[in-house]
Scaffold this active site. Structure first.
Site, mmCIF file in Angstrom:
data_model
loop_
_atom_site.group_PDB
_atom_site.id
_atom_site.type_symbol
_atom_site.label_atom_id
_atom_site.label_comp_id
_atom_site.label_asym_id
_atom_site.label_seq_id
_atom_site.Cartn_x
_atom_site.Cartn_y
_atom_site.Cartn_z
ATOM 1 N NE ARG A 1 3.286 30.916 59.486
ATOM 2 C CZ ARG A 1 4.477 31.107 58.995
ATOM 3 N NH1 ARG A 1 5.458 31.440 59.673
ATOM 4 N NH2 ARG A 1 4.683 30.843 57.687
ATOM 5 C CE1 TYR B 1 -1.351 34.280 52.785
ATOM 6 C CE2 TYR B 1 -0.509 32.156 53.558
ATOM 7 C CZ TYR B 1 -0.851 33.026 52.601
ATOM 8 O OH TYR B 1 -0.289 32.726 51.312
ATOM 9 C CB VAL C 1 13.292 32.042 53.245
ATOM 10 C CG1 VAL C 1 12.757 30.746 52.087
ATOM 11 C CG2 VAL C 1 14.872 31.487 53.458
ATOM 12 C CB VAL C 2 13.897 32.334 47.583
ATOM 13 C CG1 VAL C 2 14.684 32.140 46.390
ATOM 14 C CG2 VAL C 2 13.236 30.711 48.215
ATOM 15 C CD GLN D 1 12.986 33.895 59.998
ATOM 16 O OE1 GLN D 1 12.603 33.285 59.824
ATOM 17 N NE2 GLN D 1 12.957 35.237 59.712
ATOM 18 C CB THR E 1 16.517 21.393 61.246
ATOM 19 O OG1 THR E 1 15.921 21.908 62.268
ATOM 20 C CG2 THR E 1 17.962 21.037 61.563
ATOM 21 C CD GLN E 2 13.510 26.744 59.687
ATOM 22 O OE1 GLN E 2 14.357 26.113 60.457
ATOM 23 N NE2 GLN E 2 13.604 28.011 60.080
HETATM 24 N N1 LIG Z 1 4.168 32.859 46.523
HETATM 25 C C1 LIG Z 1 3.937 31.866 47.278
HETATM 26 O O1 LIG Z 1 4.873 31.070 47.860
HETATM 27 C C2 LIG Z 1 2.479 31.328 47.814
HETATM 28 C C3 LIG Z 1 2.309 30.185 48.486
HETATM 29 C C4 LIG Z 1 0.940 29.915 48.753
HETATM 30 C C5 LIG Z 1 -0.049 30.600 48.421
HETATM 31 N N2 LIG Z 1 0.173 31.926 47.699
HETATM 32 C C6 LIG Z 1 -0.816 32.647 47.366
HETATM 33 O O2 LIG Z 1 -0.742 33.112 46.005
HETATM 34 C C7 LIG Z 1 -1.477 34.222 45.948
HETATM 35 C C8 LIG Z 1 -0.297 35.382 45.136
HETATM 36 O O3 LIG Z 1 0.739 35.387 45.983
HETATM 37 P P1 LIG Z 1 2.159 36.162 45.591
HETATM 38 O O4 LIG Z 1 3.257 35.392 46.192
HETATM 39 O O5 LIG Z 1 2.022 36.657 44.234
HETATM 40 O O6 LIG Z 1 1.913 37.430 46.642
HETATM 41 P P2 LIG Z 1 1.899 38.940 46.332
HETATM 42 O O7 LIG Z 1 1.952 39.531 47.535
HETATM 43 O O8 LIG Z 1 3.186 39.357 45.504
HETATM 44 O O9 LIG Z 1 0.705 39.272 45.644
HETATM 45 C C9 LIG Z 1 -0.615 39.555 46.241
HETATM 46 C C10 LIG Z 1 -1.175 40.442 45.214
HETATM 47 O O10 LIG Z 1 -2.444 40.694 46.121
HETATM 48 C C11 LIG Z 1 -2.635 42.267 46.187
HETATM 49 N N3 LIG Z 1 -3.532 42.419 47.077
HETATM 50 C C12 LIG Z 1 -3.320 42.292 48.609
HETATM 51 N N4 LIG Z 1 -4.438 42.419 49.269
HETATM 52 C C13 LIG Z 1 -5.484 42.979 48.365
HETATM 53 C C14 LIG Z 1 -6.621 43.496 48.598
HETATM 54 N N5 LIG Z 1 -7.332 43.592 49.712
HETATM 55 N N6 LIG Z 1 -7.554 43.932 47.345
HETATM 56 C C15 LIG Z 1 -6.699 43.831 46.125
HETATM 57 N N7 LIG Z 1 -5.566 43.399 45.936
HETATM 58 C C16 LIG Z 1 -4.823 42.996 47.076
HETATM 59 C C17 LIG Z 1 -1.278 42.925 46.346
HETATM 60 O O11 LIG Z 1 -1.220 44.135 46.154
HETATM 61 C C18 LIG Z 1 -0.487 41.819 45.502
HETATM 62 O O12 LIG Z 1 -0.382 42.487 44.257
HETATM 63 C C19 LIG Z 1 -1.994 34.871 47.261
HETATM 64 O O13 LIG Z 1 -3.212 34.503 47.262
HETATM 65 C C20 LIG Z 1 -0.981 33.829 47.976
HETATM 66 O O14 LIG Z 1 -1.763 33.690 49.485
HETATM 67 C C21 LIG Z 1 1.414 32.187 47.320
HETATM 68 O O1 LIG Z 2 15.486 35.486 56.131
HETATM 69 C C1 LIG Z 2 14.702 34.384 56.320
HETATM 70 C C2 LIG Z 2 13.574 34.418 55.989
HETATM 71 C C3 LIG Z 2 12.733 33.146 56.259
HETATM 72 N N1 LIG Z 2 13.567 32.099 56.992
HETATM 73 C C4 LIG Z 2 12.943 30.667 57.123
HETATM 74 O O2 LIG Z 2 12.500 30.170 55.876
HETATM 75 C C5 LIG Z 2 11.351 29.296 56.111
HETATM 76 C C6 LIG Z 2 10.217 30.010 54.954
HETATM 77 O O3 LIG Z 2 9.662 31.328 55.282
HETATM 78 P P1 LIG Z 2 8.940 32.134 54.445
HETATM 79 O O4 LIG Z 2 9.036 33.562 54.964
HETATM 80 O O5 LIG Z 2 9.887 32.290 52.839
HETATM 81 O O6 LIG Z 2 7.729 31.495 53.910
HETATM 82 P P2 LIG Z 2 6.735 30.607 54.671
HETATM 83 O O7 LIG Z 2 7.059 28.939 54.260
HETATM 84 O O8 LIG Z 2 7.029 30.504 56.154
HETATM 85 O O9 LIG Z 2 5.451 30.900 54.314
HETATM 86 C C7 LIG Z 2 5.144 30.859 53.146
HETATM 87 O O10 LIG Z 2 4.374 29.717 52.637
HETATM 88 C C8 LIG Z 2 3.298 29.485 52.080
HETATM 89 C C9 LIG Z 2 2.554 30.850 51.304
HETATM 90 O O11 LIG Z 2 1.201 30.905 51.452
HETATM 91 C C10 LIG Z 2 3.421 32.098 51.593
HETATM 92 O O12 LIG Z 2 3.760 32.672 50.730
HETATM 93 C C11 LIG Z 2 4.146 32.212 52.825
HETATM 94 O O13 LIG Z 2 3.802 32.672 53.753
HETATM 95 C C12 LIG Z 2 10.779 29.790 57.445
HETATM 96 O O14 LIG Z 2 11.262 28.681 58.062
HETATM 97 C C13 LIG Z 2 11.518 30.801 57.878
HETATM 98 O O15 LIG Z 2 11.875 30.676 59.538
HETATM 99 C C14 LIG Z 2 14.936 32.242 57.077
HETATM 100 O O16 LIG Z 2 15.565 31.356 57.584
HETATM 101 N N2 LIG Z 2 15.458 33.412 56.823
#
Ligand SMILES: NC(=O)c1ccc[n+]([C@@H]2O[C@H](COP(=O)([O-])OP(=O)(O)OC[C@H]3O[C@@H](n4cnc5c(N)ncnc54)[C@H](O)[C@@H]3O)[C@@H](O)[C@H]2O)c1
Ligand SMILES: O=c1ccn([C@@H]2O[C@H](COP(=O)(O)OP(=O)(O)O[C@H]3OC[C@@H](O)[C@H](O)[C@H]3O)[C@@H](O)[C@H]2O)c(=O)[nH]1
Length: 390
Positions: free
Chosen positions: A217, A220, A262-263, A279, A283-284
């Protein structure tokens, strides 16, 4: 804190006349307001951050281009959203476009995003969509940058880890270079993953985290940590106006159906009559924020006076078993819940401390998980073509 200042002129330029267009552009008070030599909120902010001694910038922020400063100073605010074709980005674009004084430019390489998310804006005179990979420089003129571009789902960011690091490091450097050249304010969407597998719970911004630097991970979470470092170094060294949001798990309509998070997984599985894959150990915990709350928090952070980092997330905390049971109850009570193998370094608990967001942004989430899930279900039903059984 800022409102205690009673200065009559701009403390940096000593005259409000020279800085008038820029103050107007950012604080959006009328031109007459600045003509009356009253205080400029934005310049005061810079002064107050510096006088607190924390994150001290050694320079005033770079000035916008002469064009933006003169001829076009009363024109619309030009806002770049990197990653604007993605899940959060496209909702942010919708909100920014509601303000008729905004012009929105999206730069996206469509790795995880899609033009479809923006289809209602394509062709709109205040909207522009650029296919662009942010690991390459981008030369445009803008006033604000919401920097979201980065794959966010673990299966996508682990797919090509070197590219993920490049996006976070080179991509953020390129966007900071752009902010520096044009004098724009830049907001980075960092992540709760900077806390790694946290040993402090809930997580305040002051916690430095527990991150494996060589794990699967890391591309990221370490990538985002470097991105935060770059933001602060550009702020301290070049005076760039920065904002950092640490986003916690966000969900809502328009997530990719096979995104892997997950959602979206659970809702798609429930609608397809497939077992919900929890996964191990199940309990996480995670804390889930509905996307409209997230967008509201991001805009408040950009428009406010604090650099952050600020946690933006919903403190309602659920185990993955609880989440599966809630999805089962709300969407498909007949569905099975199946325990499957987990992936390495999965954080065991996560919950934001949002004291700072409440205090500094006047923000807290409004939508509870039980209210947000049905909104997402409706969108997934539409896209999967699965009607609700009566
Ligand atoms: N959704 C979450 O739960 C979550 C949590 C923490 C942080 N974030 C951050 O929020 C931001 C958006 O997340 P999201 O859930 O909308 O994800 P997403 O994957 O739906 O959106 C990311 C976007 O960035 C674009 N992208 C990726 N690499 C690129 C590159 N090299 N150049 C140009 N475009 C690029 C993708 O095509 C996509 O449109 C991200 O920076 C992510 O790290 C999201
Ligand atoms: O099908 C699934 C997928 C995931 N999971 C669990 O659900 C939890 C959440 O997993 P997700 O893949 O949704 O996301 P994570 O919380 O691991 O990471 C996320 O958190 C922060 C953001 O920056 C990112 O959008 C994303 O990486 C994990 O514990 C994973 O093990 C399941 O139990 N079943």
């Amino acid at each position: 804190m800022i409102r205690n200042f009673k200065l009559q002129i701009c403390p940096l330029t000593e005259t409000s006349f020279i800085d008038k267009p820029r103050c107007h552009r950012v604080c959006r008070r009328s031109f007459d307001f600045h003509n009356s030599f009253q205080v400029c909120i934005r310049v005061l902010t810079m002064a107050s951050i510096a006088s607190n001694g924390e994150h001290k910038a050694t320079k005033p922020p770079p000035t916008p281009s002469p064009l933006r400063n003169s001829k076009f100073f009363q024109s619309n605010m030009r806002i770049l959203v990197t990653g604007g074709a993605g899940f959060i980005g496209s909702h942010l674009v919708d909100k920014l476009m509601e303000n008729e004084k905004n012009e929105v430019i999206v730069a996206d390489n469509y790795f995880t995003g899609s033009k479809d998310n923006l289809r209602k804006w394509i062709g709109h005179p205040r909207f522009e969509l650029i296919r662009h990979d942010i690991t390459e420089p981008l030369l445009i003129e803008v006033d604000q940058i919401y920097h979201l571009a980065c794959p966010a789902s673990p299966i996508f960011y682990k797919h090509n880890p070197v590219k993920t690091i490049k996006t976070n490091v080179i991509g953020t450097l390129n966007m900071l270079g752009l902010a520096k050249r044009v004098g724009a304010r830049i907001l980075l969407t960092s992540t709760s993953e900077v806390y790694g597998d946290p040993l402090v719970h809930p997580q305040p911004e002051s916690y430095w985290g527990n991150v494996n630097p060589i794990g699967v991970r890391s591309c990221y979470d370490e990538g985002k940590r470097v991105a935060e470092t770059l933001m602060f170094d550009y702020h301290r060294q070049h005076g760039i106006e920065i904002r950092i949001a640490r986003i916690f798990n966000t969900y809502g309509p328009r997530m990719n159906i096979d995104d892997g998070r997950v959602v979206s997984n659970f809702i798609a599985q429930a609608l397809r009559d497939e077992p919900l894959t929890v996964q191990a150990p199940g309990t996480q915990t995670r804390s889930f924020c509905y996307v409209s709350d997230m967008v509201d928090g991001l805009i408040r952070l950009m428009e406010g006076e604090n650099t952050g980092p600020i946690n933006i997330g919903n403190p309602g905390e659920f185990t993955m078993i609880e989440l599966a049971e809630t999805v089962k109850e709300l969407i498909n009570p007949k569905i099975e819940i199946k325990m499957v193998e987990n992936t390495p370094d999965d954080p065991r608990q996560r919950k934001p401390d949002i004291t700072n967001a409440k205090k500094m942004l006047g923000w807290e989430p409004k939508i509870k998980l039980r209210d947000g899930l049905p909104l997402m279900e409706a969108d997934f039903r539409l896209r999967l073509g699965v009607a609700k059984k009566l």
